[in-house]
Design a protein around this motif. Structure first.
Motif, PDB file in Angstrom:
ATOM      1  N   VAL A   6       0.859  -1.199   0.000  1.00 26.07           N
ATOM      2  CA  VAL A   6       0.000   0.000   0.000  1.00 26.07           C
ATOM      3  C   VAL A   6       0.885   1.235   0.000  1.00 26.07           C
ATOM      4  O   VAL A   6       1.616   1.495   0.969  1.00 26.07           O
ATOM      5  N   LEU A   7       0.837   2.018  -1.079  1.00 24.03           N
ATOM      6  CA  LEU A   7       1.590   3.277  -1.170  1.00 24.03           C
ATOM      7  C   LEU A   7       0.689   4.389  -0.648  1.00 24.03           C
ATOM      8  O   LEU A   7      -0.448   4.527  -1.107  1.00 24.03           O
ATOM      9  N   GLY A   8       1.197   5.177   0.294  1.00 19.00           N
ATOM     10  CA  GLY A   8       0.343   6.198   0.918  1.00 19.00           C
ATOM     11  C   GLY A   8      -0.401   5.595   2.096  1.00 19.00           C
ATOM     12  O   GLY A   8      -1.617   5.717   2.219  1.00 19.00           O
ATOM     13  N   ALA A   9       0.381   4.924   2.976  1.00 20.44           N
ATOM     14  CA  ALA A   9      -0.234   4.166   4.068  1.00 20.44           C
ATOM     15  C   ALA A   9       0.013   4.782   5.440  1.00 20.44           C
ATOM     16  O   ALA A   9      -0.335   4.199   6.453  1.00 20.44           O
ATOM     17  N   THR A  10       0.620   5.964   5.497  1.00 26.43           N
ATOM     18  CA  THR A  10       1.012   6.508   6.802  1.00 26.43           C
ATOM     19  C   THR A  10      -0.177   7.040   7.606  1.00 26.43           C
ATOM     20  O   THR A  10      -0.167   6.974   8.829  1.00 26.43           O
ATOM     21  N   THR A  11      -1.170   7.592   6.909  1.00 27.97           N
ATOM     22  CA  THR A  11      -2.342   8.178   7.601  1.00 27.97           C
ATOM     23  C   THR A  11      -3.611   7.848   6.812  1.00 27.97           C
ATOM     24  O   THR A  11      -3.551   7.257   5.739  1.00 27.97           O
ATOM     25  N   GLY A  32       5.228   4.915   2.698  1.00 30.38           N
ATOM     26  CA  GLY A  32       4.944   6.349   2.721  1.00 30.38           C
ATOM     27  C   GLY A  32       6.233   7.070   3.087  1.00 30.38           C
ATOM     28  O   GLY A  32       7.265   6.424   3.299  1.00 30.38           O
ATOM     29  N   ARG A  33       6.154   8.420   3.146  1.00 30.28           N
ATOM     30  CA  ARG A  33       7.391   9.163   3.438  1.00 30.28           C
ATOM     31  C   ARG A  33       7.643   9.283   4.931  1.00 30.28           C
ATOM     32  O   ARG A  33       8.767   9.272   5.377  1.00 30.28           O
ATOM     33  N   ARG A  34       6.585   9.418   5.743  1.00 33.16           N
ATOM     34  CA  ARG A  34       6.789   9.724   7.174  1.00 33.16           C
ATOM     35  C   ARG A  34       7.080   8.453   7.971  1.00 33.16           C
ATOM     36  O   ARG A  34       6.174   7.693   8.320  1.00 33.16           O
ATOM     37  N   GLN A  35       8.366   8.283   8.239  1.00 31.44           N
ATOM     38  CA  GLN A  35       8.828   7.055   8.884  1.00 31.44           C
ATOM     39  C   GLN A  35       8.222   6.858  10.280  1.00 31.44           C
ATOM     40  O   GLN A  35       7.900   5.734  10.671  1.00 31.44           O
ATOM     41  N   ALA A  36       8.060   7.965  11.015  1.00 33.62           N
ATOM     42  CA  ALA A  36       7.512   7.845  12.381  1.00 33.62           C
ATOM     43  C   ALA A  36       6.109   7.232  12.337  1.00 33.62           C
ATOM     44  O   ALA A  36       5.755   6.408  13.191  1.00 33.62           O
ATOM     45  N   HIS A  37       5.310   7.602  11.350  1.00 31.25           N
ATOM     46  CA  HIS A  37       3.965   7.024  11.217  1.00 31.25           C
ATOM     47  C   HIS A  37       4.045   5.550  10.851  1.00 31.25           C
ATOM     48  O   HIS A  37       3.250   4.739  11.317  1.00 31.25           O
ATOM     49  N   LEU A  38       5.007   5.206  10.011  1.00 30.61           N
ATOM     50  CA  LEU A  38       5.157   3.793   9.615  1.00 30.61           C
ATOM     51  C   LEU A  38       5.553   2.953  10.818  1.00 30.61           C
ATOM     52  O   LEU A  38       5.077   1.835  10.986  1.00 30.61           O
ATOM     53  N   GLU A  39       6.416   3.523  11.664  1.00 27.95           N
ATOM     54  CA  GLU A  39       6.870   2.778  12.850  1.00 27.95           C
ATOM     55  C   GLU A  39       5.699   2.457  13.770  1.00 27.95           C
ATOM     56  O   GLU A  39       5.622   1.378  14.341  1.00 27.95           O
TER      57      GLU A  39
END
Ligand SMILES: NC(=O)c1ccc[n+]([C@@H]2O[C@H](COP(=O)([O-])OP(=O)(O)OC[C@H]3O[C@@H](n4cnc5c(N)ncnc54)[C@H](OP(=O)(O)O)[C@@H]3O)[C@@H](O)[C@H]2O)c1
Length: 223
Positions: A6-11, A32-39
Motif C-alpha cells: 500500500v503506497l500512501g499508508a502513513t495516515t 509512505g514518506r513519514r517514517q515515524a507514522h510507519l513505525e
C-alpha cells in the motif's frame, strides 16, 4: 491477493486499509514518506517517496502481487496555485502513471485511489480534480489494455466521496470514517469489482455528476 503493497499508508484511508488487510490475514507492506507514522503501524514497512526517480525500482524486488496506489496530494485553494497544482500532478499523475505501467506486467492487481472530485471540474480544487480525472481515465484505459492484450493485471479504481481524513475536511456530506472506507474497499477487492465507490451510495452522485448538463453544472455552487 497474496502479498500487498500500500503506497500512501502513513495516515487516513491507507493506514486504515493496512490495518484491516492485516487483520483479514493478508501479508501487507505499508509505504509512505513519514517514517515515524510507519513505525507506529509496525509490520513490514517501506519508507518511500512515490515521486522519487527510483521509486518503481525500489519496489521491484518486493515480490508483491497487489499494488495499491493510494498516495495522493490535494489542497483547496481559493485561487489557482501553480505550486500546488504541480505537486498534485507529480503525485496523482506522473508517479501514478509510472507505477500503473509497471504493474501491467508485474502485478495481478493494481488498485488506485481516484476521487469523485475527478468526475467534473471543481473551482477550489482545480488541479486536484483534473489530476484525478486523469487517473480515472488512465485506469479505464489500462483495464481495456489488460483485457484486450490478455495481460493478467486487473485494474481497480477506488472512488471515494468524502472520508474523514486530513484531505477530506471540505464537507461532512455523506462523509465516512477511514475505517468504514477500508471495509468498503476490502469488500470490493474481495468481490473483484472494477470500480469501488466509497461508500457505495456515492455511485448515485457519480451518475448525477456525469449526467448533469454543462450549463447546469457550471451554475451549481459546488466547490
Ligand atoms: N479524504 C477524502 O475525502 C478523499 C476523497 C477522495 C479521494 N481521496 C484520496 O484518498 C487517498 C488517501 O488520502 P487520505 O484522505 O487518506 O489523506 P491523507 O491522510 O492525507 O493520506 C495521504 C497519503 O498519501 C501519502 N503521500 C502523499 N504524497 C506522497 C509521496 N510523494 N510519496 C509517498 N506517499 C505520499 C501520504 O504519506 P506521507 O505524507 O507520509 O508520504 C499519506 O499516507 C488520496 O489519494 C486522496 O486523493 C481522499
Amino acid at each position: 491477493m497474496k502479498r500487498i503493497l500500500v503506497l500512501g499508508a502513513t495516515t487516513g484511508i491507507g493506514r486504515a486499509l493496512v490495518l484491516l488487510l492485516r487483520a483479514c490475514g493478508y501479508e501487507t507492506i505499508a509505504a509512505g514518506r513519514r517514517q515515524a507514522h510507519l513505525e507506529t503501524l509496525g509490520g513490514e514497512t517501506l519508507t518511500l517517496d512515490v515521486t522519487a526517480p527510483d521509486a518503481v525500482q525500489r519496489i521491484a524486488d518486493l515480490n508483491i502481487d497487489t499494488l495499491i496506489y493510494n498516495a495522493g496530494f490535494g489542497e483547496r485553494t481559493p485561487m489557482p496555485d501553480a505550486a500546488r497544482t504541480e505537486q498534485a500532478l507529480q503525485v496523482n499523475v506522473l508517479a501514478f502513471e509510472r507505477f500503473a505501467q509497471w504493474a501491467l506486467t508485474h502485478c495481478r492487481y493494481f488498485v488506485a485511489t481516484a476521487s469523485i472530485a475527478g468526475i467534473r471540474g471543481l473551482e477550489n480544487t482545480n488541479g486536484y480534480s483534473a489530476s484525478k480525472a486523469y487517473m480515472i481515465n488512465a485506469m479505464e484505459g489500462y483495464r481495456r489494455k489488460a483485457r484486450h492484450g490478455q495481460l493478467p493485471c486487473h485494474y481497480i479504481t477506488l472512488m471515494p466521496g468524502f472520508v474523514d481524513t486530513a484531505m477530506g475536511q471540505a464537507s461532512t456530506f455523506w462523509r465516512c470514517s477511514p475505517e468504514t472506507a477500508a471495509k468498503v474497499i476490502v469488500r470490493g477487492l474481495q468481490a473483484q469489482q472494477s470500480v469501488i465507490y466509497v461508500t457505495p451510495r456515492w455511485r448515485l452522485i457519480a451518475l448525477l455528476l456525469r449526467l448533469l448538463p454543462r450549463a447546469l453544472f457550471e451554475w451549481l455552487p459546488i466547490q
